[in-house]
Enzyme design. Sequence first.
Site, PDB file in Angstrom:
ATOM      1  N   TYR A 333     -12.468  67.149 -39.383  1.00  0.00           N
ATOM      2  CA  TYR A 333     -13.649  67.476 -38.583  1.00  0.00           C
ATOM      3  C   TYR A 333     -13.702  68.990 -38.379  1.00  0.00           C
ATOM      4  CZ  TYR A 333     -17.162  66.557 -34.843  1.00  0.00           C
ATOM      5  OH  TYR A 333     -18.300  66.495 -34.092  1.00  0.00           O
ATOM      6  N   CYS A 334     -14.781  69.630 -38.848  1.00  0.00           N
ATOM      7  CA  CYS A 334     -15.008  71.061 -38.654  1.00  0.00           C
ATOM      8  C   CYS A 334     -13.819  71.863 -39.174  1.00  0.00           C
ATOM      9  CB  CYS A 334     -15.293  71.342 -37.178  1.00  0.00           C
ATOM     10  SG  CYS A 334     -15.871  73.028 -36.845  1.00  0.00           S
ATOM     11  N   LEU A 335     -13.118  72.582 -38.302  1.00  0.00           N
ATOM     12  CA  LEU A 335     -11.953  73.350 -38.731  1.00  0.00           C
ATOM     13  C   LEU A 335     -10.875  72.446 -39.307  1.00  0.00           C
ATOM     14  CD1 LEU A 335     -10.279  75.889 -38.951  1.00  0.00           C
ATOM     15  CD2 LEU A 335      -9.871  75.797 -36.487  1.00  0.00           C
ATOM     16  N   GLY A 337     -11.509  69.986 -41.165  1.00  0.00           N
ATOM     17  CA  GLY A 337     -11.940  69.794 -42.544  1.00  0.00           C
ATOM     18  C   GLY A 337     -11.615  70.989 -43.412  1.00  0.00           C
ATOM     19  N   PHE A 361     -16.257  66.168 -41.955  1.00  0.00           N
ATOM     20  CA  PHE A 361     -17.275  66.177 -40.910  1.00  0.00           C
ATOM     21  C   PHE A 361     -17.681  67.633 -40.660  1.00  0.00           C
ATOM     22  CE2 PHE A 361     -15.632  62.159 -38.454  1.00  0.00           C
ATOM     23  CZ  PHE A 361     -15.905  61.374 -39.552  1.00  0.00           C
TER      24      PHE A 361
END
Length: 600
Positions: A333-335, A337, A361
């Site tokens: 998710y975000c960082l 990812g 994400f």
Amino acid sequence: MDQEKTPDHPQFRLPDPALVTRTMSEVAERGQRIVTDFLKRQAESDSTPDPLNIGGAFLDMTARLMANPARLMQAQLGFWQDYLTLWQNTARRMMGAETPPVIAEDPRDRRFKDEAWRENEVFDFIKQSYLLSARYFQTVVGGVEGLDPKSAQKVDFYTRQFVDAMSPSNFLLTNPEVLRRTAETGGENLLKGLSHLLADLERGKGRLRIRMSDDSKFRVGENIAVTPGKVVYQNDLMQLIQYAPTTPTVLKRPLLILPPWINKFYILDLRPRNSFIRWAVDQGHTVFVTSWVNPDATLAEKGFEDYMQEGIYDALTAIEQATGENQVNAIGYCLGGTLLATTLAHMAAKGDTRITSATYFVTMTDFAEAGELGVFIDEEQLHCLEERMQKHGYLEGREMATTFNMLRANDLIWSFVVNNYLLGQEPFPFDLLYWNDDSTRMPARMHSYYLRHMYQQNDLVKPGALELLGEAVDLRRIKVPSYLISTREDHIAPWKSTYRATQIYAGPVRFVLAASGHIAGVVNPPDSGKYSHWVNESLPPDPEDWFKGATELAGSWWPDWHRWVTALNKDQIPARVPGTGKLPAIEDAPGSYVKVMATD
């Protein structure tokens, strides 16, 4: 009819004298303490006078603007013509005539939701005057030619910050809802608002820390982050949580979720009704989640490589010990990812195949167009930030939270100024905003590396530009199937930037675009019936071309992801119970790391 009691003319009453006396006494005592403490900290600080490096950008903008007076004069004439029309229309309205607005607010703009902004001639005039002025400011600064892209972005961003701050909805005498409440309560709303303001200054130790939610209504592990499970492994940087199954059989491949360490993992486990973690467990996944530590000065030297090794690699080893499986599906998710993609490129270089699919994400890997966060990334600001981090060994959690809030200032700053301080109301107990306020710190070494090599230099997308854990990183060597979910209104990871990864990875890629933003578009359970998503089997180089050919589908994207990941391997085995494998349970989920607050 008694005019004082009509809805348009509420009965005015005087405030309780005892309340006034008590409040003003508290103001004097608390205010003196807050100011004294704040001035003491400022005296101990050697912060630069312009830490955001705004002055230079606006000076350059002004010089270029003055070099073209004809353009400025044209904008001013247009502004005054519109203003004259507004005066004329307002006068006609006062005489009973119907007139169209000179400028209309966005229907989604909640600042002007009160009917008085449209029905009352005076407030309609105030509103339209503001909207005309805001448009004038933004047109002038947006039309300046010759600015370098970074300066232009900075000027545009901070002009909008100024424009948002000057909204008439933010002031007592120009907000009809606040005036009405003041009349109804005899001013007690303002006394309560003053008390709220002092409390928020005390919370921030002299800096304003606006309370967005009634945090007394939430307890991590009691009514949020309550999906049953066990911590089965931990190290300096994370606790690994394995969740208890709810189905008699589960998918053979475990699911590893890597949240960002900028925030706490329970954004994916807020309440049972909107928990992605609980939903994934109910679909038959054996779910593991890394709960990152809230670092202090002792972890100042932890770097990006440590998050790879002690985050993903240690988690993969622990999952194999707990389940006997050496292949997993992974979500970042975000960082988280960005960390996943970096580690997958490293694994590709080593021939490590333990991660068989990757889901991202709202994740950026190419930071060439990083959106408005780029406003905060230049050499001067990075240098100032690194100096502050070196003093403590970490970045204060509130600094990152303030940056994110500024990206949506009307929703995440000014709406609470009005509600808490002018209307004198308590903030609503909202799980998402409670999580948003539960900030985390960043280790100095890791955060400096991330900002410089990802945001500033965009090294991750350059083959071989980064060497991590002894291997050159090249995202183009990633061959595992990839699922990319982005959100159309994302201010943190703009979807057109996240889409760039579709042209980088060597393996099969599915890109899905969800409605809403960075959080709401992701945390969107199927039962909510909210927000649509777009799908397109082709992946043209231009994201606009992808969107033109996409099909919009109603509701959540979660079922689409589940169909995709299970199509890769449908093998089932008896359900796994946390703590019964080779890794004994350490403590109940959500564990102890997530309960450490940045203020502790």
